[in-house]
Design a protein around this motif. Sequence first.
Motif, PDB file in Angstrom:
ATOM      1  N   SER A 315     -35.122 -15.021  18.566  1.00 32.08           N
ATOM      2  CA  SER A 315     -36.201 -15.728  19.263  1.00 32.08           C
ATOM      3  C   SER A 315     -35.736 -16.023  20.678  1.00 32.08           C
ATOM      4  O   SER A 315     -34.539 -16.210  20.927  1.00 32.08           O
ATOM      5  N   ILE A 316     -36.691 -16.062  21.596  1.00 31.05           N
ATOM      6  CA  ILE A 316     -36.402 -16.426  22.979  1.00 31.05           C
ATOM      7  C   ILE A 316     -37.391 -17.517  23.380  1.00 31.05           C
ATOM      8  O   ILE A 316     -38.597 -17.373  23.158  1.00 31.05           O
ATOM      9  N   LEU A 317     -36.868 -18.588  23.952  1.00 31.76           N
ATOM     10  CA  LEU A 317     -37.747 -19.652  24.433  1.00 31.76           C
ATOM     11  C   LEU A 317     -37.638 -19.739  25.948  1.00 31.76           C
ATOM     12  O   LEU A 317     -36.543 -19.888  26.494  1.00 31.76           O
ATOM     13  N   TYR A 318     -38.777 -19.606  26.616  1.00 34.99           N
ATOM     14  CA  TYR A 318     -38.877 -19.827  28.057  1.00 34.99           C
ATOM     15  C   TYR A 318     -39.801 -21.022  28.243  1.00 34.99           C
ATOM     16  O   TYR A 318     -40.995 -20.929  27.926  1.00 34.99           O
ATOM     17  N   GLY A 319     -39.287 -22.131  28.752  1.00 33.56           N
ATOM     18  CA  GLY A 319     -40.188 -23.266  28.855  1.00 33.56           C
ATOM     19  C   GLY A 319     -39.615 -24.449  29.600  1.00 33.56           C
ATOM     20  O   GLY A 319     -38.489 -24.419  30.115  1.00 33.56           O
ATOM     21  N   PRO A 320     -40.385 -25.529  29.652  1.00 34.73           N
ATOM     22  CA  PRO A 320     -39.950 -26.747  30.340  1.00 34.73           C
ATOM     23  C   PRO A 320     -38.921 -27.501  29.511  1.00 34.73           C
ATOM     24  O   PRO A 320     -38.868 -27.370  28.279  1.00 34.73           O
ATOM     25  N   ALA A 321     -38.117 -28.304  30.190  1.00 30.17           N
ATOM     26  CA  ALA A 321     -37.139 -29.157  29.506  1.00 30.17           C
ATOM     27  C   ALA A 321     -37.848 -30.421  29.027  1.00 30.17           C
ATOM     28  O   ALA A 321     -37.562 -31.529  29.478  1.00 30.17           O
ATOM     29  N   ASP A 322     -38.778 -30.220  28.122  1.00 27.07           N
ATOM     30  CA  ASP A 322     -39.585 -31.305  27.566  1.00 27.07           C
ATOM     31  C   ASP A 322     -39.001 -31.694  26.210  1.00 27.07           C
ATOM     32  O   ASP A 322     -39.010 -30.897  25.268  1.00 27.07           O
ATOM     33  N   PHE A 323     -38.507 -32.909  26.104  1.00 27.71           N
ATOM     34  CA  PHE A 323     -37.784 -33.345  24.904  1.00 27.71           C
ATOM     35  C   PHE A 323     -38.627 -33.178  23.646  1.00 27.71           C
ATOM     36  O   PHE A 323     -38.177 -32.606  22.650  1.00 27.71           O
ATOM     37  N   ASN A 324     -39.858 -33.676  23.673  1.00 29.54           N
ATOM     38  CA  ASN A 324     -40.694 -33.649  22.474  1.00 29.54           C
ATOM     39  C   ASN A 324     -41.063 -32.225  22.075  1.00 29.54           C
ATOM     40  O   ASN A 324     -41.083 -31.891  20.883  1.00 29.54           O
ATOM     41  N   MET A 325     -41.350 -31.373  23.056  1.00 24.64           N
ATOM     42  CA  MET A 325     -41.673 -29.985  22.748  1.00 24.64           C
ATOM     43  C   MET A 325     -40.475 -29.272  22.126  1.00 24.64           C
ATOM     44  O   MET A 325     -40.596 -28.555  21.127  1.00 24.64           O
ATOM     45  N   LEU A 326     -39.304 -29.479  22.707  1.00 29.85           N
ATOM     46  CA  LEU A 326     -38.103 -28.812  22.197  1.00 29.85           C
ATOM     47  C   LEU A 326     -37.738 -29.313  20.805  1.00 29.85           C
ATOM     48  O   LEU A 326     -37.293 -28.536  19.953  1.00 29.85           O
ATOM     49  N   LYS A 327     -37.946 -30.590  20.571  1.00 29.57           N
ATOM     50  CA  LYS A 327     -37.584 -31.166  19.272  1.00 29.57           C
ATOM     51  C   LYS A 327     -38.440 -30.595  18.141  1.00 29.57           C
ATOM     52  O   LYS A 327     -37.979 -30.474  16.997  1.00 29.57           O
ATOM     53  N   LYS A 328     -39.676 -30.217  18.442  1.00 34.40           N
ATOM     54  CA  LYS A 328     -40.571 -29.683  17.414  1.00 34.40           C
ATOM     55  C   LYS A 328     -40.032 -28.398  16.789  1.00 34.40           C
ATOM     56  O   LYS A 328     -40.381 -28.058  15.663  1.00 34.40           O
ATOM     57  N   HIS A 329     -39.191 -27.687  17.513  1.00 32.17           N
ATOM     58  CA  HIS A 329     -38.648 -26.434  16.978  1.00 32.17           C
ATOM     59  C   HIS A 329     -37.535 -26.674  15.959  1.00 32.17           C
ATOM     60  O   HIS A 329     -37.127 -25.731  15.265  1.00 32.17           O
ATOM     61  N   GLU A 330     -37.030 -27.901  15.902  1.00 29.58           N
ATOM     62  CA  GLU A 330     -36.033 -28.307  14.903  1.00 29.58           C
ATOM     63  C   GLU A 330     -34.790 -27.415  14.918  1.00 29.58           C
ATOM     64  O   GLU A 330     -34.224 -27.081  13.881  1.00 29.58           O
ATOM     65  N   LEU A 331     -34.389 -27.035  16.117  1.00 32.86           N
ATOM     66  CA  LEU A 331     -33.178 -26.225  16.272  1.00 32.86           C
ATOM     67  C   LEU A 331     -32.125 -26.932  17.122  1.00 32.86           C
ATOM     68  O   LEU A 331     -31.072 -26.361  17.405  1.00 32.86           O
ATOM     69  N   GLY A 332     -32.414 -28.156  17.537  1.00 31.74           N
ATOM     70  CA  GLY A 332     -31.456 -28.910  18.341  1.00 31.74           C
ATOM     71  C   GLY A 332     -31.527 -28.618  19.822  1.00 31.74           C
ATOM     72  O   GLY A 332     -30.634 -29.012  20.581  1.00 31.74           O
ATOM     73  N   PHE A 333     -32.594 -27.926  20.273  1.00 34.16           N
ATOM     74  CA  PHE A 333     -32.731 -27.635  21.707  1.00 34.16           C
ATOM     75  C   PHE A 333     -32.715 -28.914  22.543  1.00 34.16           C
ATOM     76  O   PHE A 333     -32.186 -28.940  23.654  1.00 34.16           O
ATOM     77  N   GLU A 334     -33.330 -29.978  22.004  1.00 33.64           N
ATOM     78  CA  GLU A 334     -33.493 -31.217  22.774  1.00 33.64           C
ATOM     79  C   GLU A 334     -32.158 -31.872  23.115  1.00 33.64           C
ATOM     80  O   GLU A 334     -32.088 -32.719  24.011  1.00 33.64           O
TER      81      GLU A 334
END
Length: 614
Positions: A315-334
């Motif tokens: 998977s590739i994620l291109y996006g904003p450093a938005d805490f809530n958005m990143l947390k939804k992926h449940e991969l620890g991006f946040e």
Amino acid sequence: MNFDRNTLVGVVVLALLFVGYFWYTTKEQAAFRKEKARQDSIANANKPRIDTTASRTETTKNDSIAKSKSGGVFQKATIDSERTLIINNNVLEITFSSRGGQPKKVELKKFNGQDSTPVKLASSGFDKIDYPINTGANSSTYISGLNFRLDTVIENADKSHLVVYTLKPDSAGPSIHHQFMIRPDDYMIDFTVQMNGADKLLTQGNLNLTWQYQAAQQESDLSFEKQNTQVGYIMDDNFDYHTIGRRSSKDFDKPVKWIGIRQRFFNTFLVAKNNFSSGRMEWVIPPDTAKTVMQSIANMRLQLPVASSVSAPLSILYGPADFNMLKKHELGFEKLINLGQGAYAFVRPINRFIVMPVFDFIRSISGSSLGLAIALLTIIIRLVISPLTYTSYLSGAKMKMLRPEIAKLKEKYGSDQQQISVEQMKLFREAGVNPLGGCIPALLQIPIFFALYSFFSSTIALRGQSFLWAPDLSASDTVIKFGFNLPLIGSHLSLFTIAAVVTSFLISVYSMSMSPDQSNPAMKYMPYIFPFFLLFIFNRLPSALTWYYTVSNVITLGLQFVIQNYIIDHDKILAKIEQNRKKPKAKSKWQERMEQMQTQQKKLKEIQQKSSKR
């Protein structure tokens, strides 16, 4: 707050922490510049010295011949022309290329860059995802040099898109499929590599993936953006990160779930759903003239089964450093969002569980003005600590009542500071005064300030939001531009910083006018000097932070005036002190230790004085 002796201790501690922070960031900047200079030197050393038209033509010709030969069974794919495909969802516009069968450019529809066009990620000629394949008995090539055929483009009922690029040989043989799934409101793109005849294409099932990424400048202050750019990863189920100016590579010797790059407000992640088995990532920091934050190359190994048909889900994620958005992926991006890192990691829970929820709630009720939301957040913070603030002012008022008696002690014992301290402790105990009462609010604001520094520096909601004269609350408000750099200040002057300095100075003036005279010159003048340190510390910080500090100072001035003149009854305080003196006093363990220490110091001093007379 009243600047009694102990309050001043708190202020001095606060000043030292600010200076320490300034020293720490200056040290990081120096390390950043040193690493940048080293990388520039390497780049210059490796730069070709001869670059004539004839040599370029000959090189291109030779490369073309070599590429055709290395194409092997995919020779036709080396000479086909590139074709592109644009796919849109609600948040991304993705330009796919047949060259390598992968995204060539990604635009974030909801965010604009410095040129007022959508933010572009992975959009340079440097950016690519690559891996080598065997194309014959003694030949191999990288897929980035091969043109895939667009095989499938499907828009599903849920508005998701399936895109499949296929690489087939000139005749019968192995094939490769790159399958992409783009969902309607998702910044994540699922990417699956499927191989038929993988036992011929790969050696022992090793898929050696190369990810090249160039982080282009997105913010007005390139230097500050570089200082806030980090490489992050989860290796062996543990998250870690590195600021790019402090090192230039990372080896992975354990399973890696994902690797990612976070600029200040935007990030890109590469995820291996079955983990990378090992790898190495390197990065360089180009000169500022390139308008590029960093270039990175990650060589990651995927261990696939040694079989004819295999797949590698990525998977590739291109996006904003938005805490809530990143947390939804449940991969620890946040975890890569800087809500408190390194020496300031202790403030991360404050931001995560207090500041963020409160700020989000205020935003929901305050409308579009984030400057107003910050002011309301400041008021709430001051209300929460108001009981301690009142206690501080009350302690200051009690100290003021004891000023005549403290003066008598100084007159009685003269230059004997040890005895004066002992007698002062007795006086405080008799009067029921806590000498540390004035320190607590000043010390409490230290973690609050550092929490808000991290929060305002990394909250993408502030990006591009104007307030008063500041065009962007996430950046410093450059009201006055010098056209040259001044030491410690930079090339501009921030009006919010000036407001913070002036209001801090007014607090010091008012507080010192209400405080006992200080015999120690350092304690006497520090409150007047400290506000001007803020000019050097705050001038490049986000205007959201300096606006918060200014509002907090204005509230402090108002509270000082109201509490001292209309709430605190000095006659009652004096009566309470006299009443406390009549009560029997039990010494606390802390008071006992302090008095014992002071007594021991006095005895030691007397012994030293006797010894010196012999």
